[in-house]
Design an enzyme around this catalytic site. Structure first.
Site, PDB file in Angstrom:
ATOM      1  N   ARG A  22      42.969 -74.238  40.583  1.00  0.00           N
ATOM      2  CA  ARG A  22      42.745 -75.691  40.634  1.00  0.00           C
ATOM      3  C   ARG A  22      44.074 -76.438  40.617  1.00  0.00           C
ATOM      4  O   ARG A  22      44.506 -76.989  41.629  1.00  0.00           O
ATOM      5  CB  ARG A  22      41.861 -76.135  39.461  1.00  0.00           C
ATOM      6  CG  ARG A  22      41.271 -77.553  39.621  1.00  0.00           C
ATOM      7  CD  ARG A  22      42.219 -78.675  39.244  1.00  0.00           C
ATOM      8  NE  ARG A  22      42.633 -78.621  37.848  1.00  0.00           N
ATOM      9  CZ  ARG A  22      43.520 -79.458  37.306  1.00  0.00           C
ATOM     10  NH1 ARG A  22      44.087 -80.401  38.055  1.00  0.00           N
ATOM     11  NH2 ARG A  22      43.881 -79.343  36.043  1.00  0.00           N
ATOM     12  N   ASP A  23      44.745 -76.456  39.494  1.00  0.00           N
ATOM     13  CA  ASP A  23      45.977 -77.226  39.349  1.00  0.00           C
ATOM     14  C   ASP A  23      47.071 -76.705  40.267  1.00  0.00           C
ATOM     15  O   ASP A  23      47.900 -77.469  40.771  1.00  0.00           O
ATOM     16  CB  ASP A  23      46.432 -77.180  37.890  1.00  0.00           C
ATOM     17  CG  ASP A  23      47.509 -78.208  37.584  1.00  0.00           C
ATOM     18  OD1 ASP A  23      47.676 -79.153  38.373  1.00  0.00           O
ATOM     19  OD2 ASP A  23      48.189 -78.069  36.556  1.00  0.00           O
ATOM     20  N   HIS A 219      47.869 -77.968  27.641  1.00  0.00           N
ATOM     21  CA  HIS A 219      48.279 -77.749  29.036  1.00  0.00           C
ATOM     22  C   HIS A 219      49.704 -78.275  29.157  1.00  0.00           C
ATOM     23  O   HIS A 219      49.940 -79.479  29.063  1.00  0.00           O
ATOM     24  CB  HIS A 219      47.332 -78.508  29.973  1.00  0.00           C
ATOM     25  CG  HIS A 219      47.657 -78.376  31.426  1.00  0.00           C
ATOM     26  ND1 HIS A 219      46.898 -77.613  32.281  1.00  0.00           N
ATOM     27  CD2 HIS A 219      48.639 -78.921  32.174  1.00  0.00           C
ATOM     28  CE1 HIS A 219      47.410 -77.696  33.513  1.00  0.00           C
ATOM     29  NE2 HIS A 219      48.463 -78.489  33.476  1.00  0.00           N
ATOM     30  N   HIS A 221      53.661 -78.230  31.099  1.00  0.00           N
ATOM     31  CA  HIS A 221      54.411 -77.989  32.325  1.00  0.00           C
ATOM     32  C   HIS A 221      55.854 -77.601  32.003  1.00  0.00           C
ATOM     33  O   HIS A 221      56.361 -77.912  30.926  1.00  0.00           O
ATOM     34  CB  HIS A 221      54.390 -79.229  33.217  1.00  0.00           C
ATOM     35  CG  HIS A 221      53.098 -79.430  33.943  1.00  0.00           C
ATOM     36  ND1 HIS A 221      52.949 -80.331  34.970  1.00  0.00           N
ATOM     37  CD2 HIS A 221      51.884 -78.832  33.800  1.00  0.00           C
ATOM     38  CE1 HIS A 221      51.713 -80.279  35.434  1.00  0.00           C
ATOM     39  NE2 HIS A 221      51.049 -79.387  34.730  1.00  0.00           N
ATOM     40  N   CYS A 252      51.083 -82.084  39.266  1.00  0.00           N
ATOM     41  CA  CYS A 252      50.173 -83.215  39.461  1.00  0.00           C
ATOM     42  C   CYS A 252      50.607 -84.005  40.690  1.00  0.00           C
ATOM     43  O   CYS A 252      51.709 -84.570  40.710  1.00  0.00           O
ATOM     44  CB  CYS A 252      50.173 -84.135  38.238  1.00  0.00           C
ATOM     45  SG  CYS A 252      49.139 -85.604  38.450  1.00  0.00           S
ATOM     46  N   ASN A 261      54.103 -75.882  36.651  1.00  0.00           N
ATOM     47  CA  ASN A 261      53.223 -75.267  35.667  1.00  0.00           C
ATOM     48  C   ASN A 261      53.898 -74.071  35.002  1.00  0.00           C
ATOM     49  O   ASN A 261      54.766 -73.428  35.585  1.00  0.00           O
ATOM     50  CB  ASN A 261      51.921 -74.795  36.335  1.00  0.00           C
ATOM     51  CG  ASN A 261      50.895 -75.900  36.446  1.00  0.00           C
ATOM     52  OD1 ASN A 261      50.573 -76.553  35.471  1.00  0.00           O
ATOM     53  ND2 ASN A 261      50.375 -76.110  37.650  1.00  0.00           N
TER      54      ASN A 261
END
Length: 325
Positions: A22-23, A219, A221, A252, A261
């Site tokens: 997803r991300d 979450h 980064h 993002c 990430n």
């Protein structure tokens, strides 16, 4: 200790939630073919990752990379032992996720309202109203058929668009998400602003105000190289779920400069080397990376562990007697 399906006794101390499908994929131009996604997700699950965020229910015109999320969810829920997570921006997305059979829904609420308007085109009040609608939708289902609903507090350590973010606002909005119907909240360093001292401080503030059960995951980064240092701080404070993306892909798309990430492979090594069981098998994890590399030719993949390999004589945490330090 015995291994079960590539995991040591099937038990974990820290769960790694893989968000690459997803991300990771939403932030690159390449559209991975659906069948390649399925092969990648199957390989990730085979490596011992128990939760995978497989996509997002957003309009295909906004994120064509994730246009096949419903099909991917229907495939992934057939993998035994896998918790299938998705991101939903609103009630419509949640309805689609329920129809596909997702086990966990995450709705983001940006502490920075500027980012919220850019990302979801909604104010805080509007996002909270969506959460209430989703809660009502879930409550209409039998209890054993209700997926978990998480509210993700995005940009909670800083925002590229607004700059510093109020920690009091993080706590306040976290409480409002819980009041609106979220089962739990998570913290997200969307723009890679966080540092270890800040991570510890915000976690303590949230837990002191909202209770330990309110928040289990984070979450982070690696945009400014603080990713694993921030993980260490979070885990030492008591966080039990950490998001990461294989090969470090993604970020993002609605926060300038927010790529980066945490690399799943490096995170697994960090935790296992410290004595925390992740349930992940390194050989199978690197096989999953090979599947990803073949599906995204030319796309850069990051990570030190895949290049250097495991140290001679390295053992998984569950295979040795040492306790986490």
């Amino acid at each position: 200790m015995s291994k079960v399906d590539g995991k040591v006794d099937g038990k974990v101390d820290i769960e790694i939630s893989e968000v690459g499908p997803r991300d990771g994929l939403q932030s690159i131009a390449t559209v991975m073919p659906t069948e390649d996604k399925k092969r990648w997700i199957a390989a990730l699950a085979s490596a011992g990752l128990q939760e995978i965020e497989v996509g997002s229910f957003v309009p295909p015109k906004l994120l064509p990379q994730l246009a096949d999320t419903a099909e991917i969810v229907r495939y992934a829920i057939g993998i035994g032992g896998l918790r299938v997570a998705v991101l939903v921006p609103n009630l419509r997305g949640a309805s689609d996720a329920l129809a596909a059979g997702a086990h966990k829904l995450t709705i983001p609420l940006s502490v920075s309202e500027t980012h919220s308007l850019k990302n979801l085109r909604k104010t805080h009040t509007q996002v909270l109203e969506e959460v209430r609608g989703i809660r009502a939708l879930l409550d209409a289902l039998p209890p054993d058929q209700r997926p978990q609903l998480e509210g993700s507090l995005s940009t909670c350590f800083g925002c590229t668009l607004e700059g510093p973010v109020s920690e009091d606002a993080v706590v306040r909005l976290g409480g409002q998400l819980l009041d609106a119907g979220c089962d739990e909240i998570g913290l997200s360093d969307t723009t890679g602003y966080g540092n270890p001292v800040q991570v510890r401080r915000v976690l303590r503030k949230v837990w002191n105000a909202l209770g330990r059960d309110s928040l289990n995951g984070i979450h982070l980064h690696n945009t400014r190289g603080q990713g694993l240092a921030n993980v260490l701080a979070a885990v030492e404070e008591g966080v039990t779920t950490v998001d990461a993306s294989m090969g470090g892909i993604g970020g993002c798309p609605f926060a300038p400069g927010a790529s980066g990430n945490i690399v799943t492979e490096d995170l697994v090594f960090l935790l296992e080397a410290m004595g925390y069981r992740t349930g992940v098998d390194f050989e199978r994890l690197l096989s999953a990376r090979a599947v990803l590399a073949a599906a995204l030719p030319g796309e850069p993949l990051y990570g030190f562990l895949p290049e250097a390999g495991l140290p001679r004589g390295f053992e998984l945490a569950g295979e040795r007697a040492a306790e986490p330090v």
